[in-house]
Design an enzyme around this catalytic site. Sequence first.
Site, PDB file in Angstrom:
ATOM      1  N   SER A  34       6.857 -20.069   0.086  1.00 30.82           N
ATOM      2  CA  SER A  34       8.053 -19.338   0.532  1.00 30.82           C
ATOM      3  C   SER A  34       8.968 -20.239   1.351  1.00 30.82           C
ATOM      4  O   SER A  34       8.562 -21.314   1.784  1.00 30.82           O
ATOM      5  CB  SER A  34       7.651 -18.144   1.415  1.00 30.82           C
ATOM      6  OG  SER A  34       6.723 -17.347   0.752  1.00 30.82           O
ATOM      7  N   LEU A  50       0.910 -23.952  -5.451  1.00 34.07           N
ATOM      8  CA  LEU A  50      -0.298 -24.779  -5.604  1.00 34.07           C
ATOM      9  C   LEU A  50      -0.592 -25.120  -7.064  1.00 34.07           C
ATOM     10  O   LEU A  50      -1.430 -25.971  -7.351  1.00 34.07           O
ATOM     11  CB  LEU A  50      -1.512 -24.062  -5.010  1.00 34.07           C
ATOM     12  CG  LEU A  50      -1.550 -23.884  -3.490  1.00 34.07           C
ATOM     13  CD1 LEU A  50      -2.775 -23.069  -3.088  1.00 34.07           C
ATOM     14  CD2 LEU A  50      -1.559 -25.228  -2.782  1.00 34.07           C
ATOM     15  N   TYR A 134     -12.863 -12.796  -2.540  1.00 27.12           N
ATOM     16  CA  TYR A 134     -12.258 -13.720  -1.574  1.00 27.12           C
ATOM     17  C   TYR A 134     -13.342 -14.636  -0.988  1.00 27.12           C
ATOM     18  O   TYR A 134     -13.170 -15.861  -0.917  1.00 27.12           O
ATOM     19  CB  TYR A 134     -11.577 -12.889  -0.480  1.00 27.12           C
ATOM     20  CG  TYR A 134     -11.137 -13.656   0.737  1.00 27.12           C
ATOM     21  CD1 TYR A 134     -10.086 -14.557   0.674  1.00 27.12           C
ATOM     22  CD2 TYR A 134     -11.771 -13.458   1.975  1.00 27.12           C
ATOM     23  CE1 TYR A 134      -9.674 -15.256   1.807  1.00 27.12           C
ATOM     24  CE2 TYR A 134     -11.369 -14.137   3.107  1.00 27.12           C
ATOM     25  CZ  TYR A 134     -10.313 -15.036   3.015  1.00 27.12           C
ATOM     26  OH  TYR A 134      -9.917 -15.722   4.131  1.00 27.12           O
ATOM     27  N   SER A 163     -11.830 -14.156  13.089  1.00 22.00           N
ATOM     28  CA  SER A 163     -10.673 -13.243  13.078  1.00 22.00           C
ATOM     29  C   SER A 163      -9.534 -13.860  13.882  1.00 22.00           C
ATOM     30  O   SER A 163      -9.572 -13.886  15.111  1.00 22.00           O
ATOM     31  CB  SER A 163     -11.065 -11.892  13.678  1.00 22.00           C
ATOM     32  OG  SER A 163     -12.175 -11.353  12.978  1.00 22.00           O
ATOM     33  N   ARG A 174     -16.132  -5.424  16.549  1.00 20.46           N
ATOM     34  CA  ARG A 174     -16.663  -6.595  15.818  1.00 20.46           C
ATOM     35  C   ARG A 174     -15.929  -7.880  16.207  1.00 20.46           C
ATOM     36  O   ARG A 174     -16.533  -8.947  16.323  1.00 20.46           O
ATOM     37  CB  ARG A 174     -16.546  -6.365  14.313  1.00 20.46           C
ATOM     38  CG  ARG A 174     -16.746  -7.644  13.512  1.00 20.46           C
ATOM     39  CD  ARG A 174     -16.335  -7.453  12.080  1.00 20.46           C
ATOM     40  NE  ARG A 174     -16.374  -8.666  11.314  1.00 20.46           N
ATOM     41  CZ  ARG A 174     -15.288  -9.301  10.855  1.00 20.46           C
ATOM     42  NH1 ARG A 174     -14.087  -8.825  11.092  1.00 20.46           N
ATOM     43  NH2 ARG A 174     -15.416 -10.400  10.142  1.00 20.46           N
TER      44      ARG A 174
END
Length: 269
Positions: A34, A50, A134, A163, A174
């Site tokens: 982008s 890519l 993923y 995260s 978590r």
Amino acid sequence: MKKILITGSGGMIGKVLREGLRNQYELIRCLDISDQEAASAKEEVIKCDLRDVDGLNKAMHGIDCVIHLAGVSVEDSWEKILPANIEGCYNAFSIAQQNNVKRFIFASSNHAVGFHRRERFIDTDVQTRPDGRYGVSKVFGEALGRLYADKYGVQVACLRIGSFRPNNKPADIRQLNTWISHRDMIGLTKACIDHPGFHYEIIYGVSNNLRNRFDNTPVKHMGYRPVDNAEDFRDEVYKNSPKEDPVSELFHGAMYCPMEFVGNTDAIE
Ligand code: 15L
């Protein structure tokens, strides 16, 4: 390592790294699919997919170290994961090697080992246990890294990122275990760029969290010393954290584990 290429520099982690590494190296080349913020001093900006081999060849030319963040960053359909995280990841490694890039830092994920039980501490030597497509793409990237280190002598570090949050705060209970702050993400990346030399390493990308269950002891020599602690946000997190799904709460990979799940949790050691 003087000339750095960041792929996916317009993404959530990419923007933070671009800012955090600015002016610290001779060149930071910022590649994204982008449009991006214009280049400042010691930066170049490239718009490239890519799968564009010619474009990637130009982007890798003269680069010492690649930080490969580009790709799909969440669980998604195979149609989306395949071009970005499989073909794209292969292109990034192979074109880097063809251009004599010395070091490659791959943004892997905790989802490469997501089906390990959360009650257990896991270190960097555990078997991979992806919790979705993923996660499988991250295992693929780690395997490519191993190949490019062993066969082609590229120094490869795979960061199993926990995260990383745009607002720099853990969002649920978590994440009191898995959170990585922006400062620690920059510190982890810099430790890998500035290290005098390594072969192939896997490192967990988590902060110095009181509840951390990802054990980086085998890779202490990489020099990553996280400073932030998710526990500082404990009260806020407990006020807002929803109750976790019964499959999710069993495993490190959490919310990705119950997606499409028809297995038997008792059979998952
Ligand atoms: C990741 O690898 C993802 O990129 C992110 O969207 C979160 O799911 C994160 O892991 C996490 O496990 O919290």
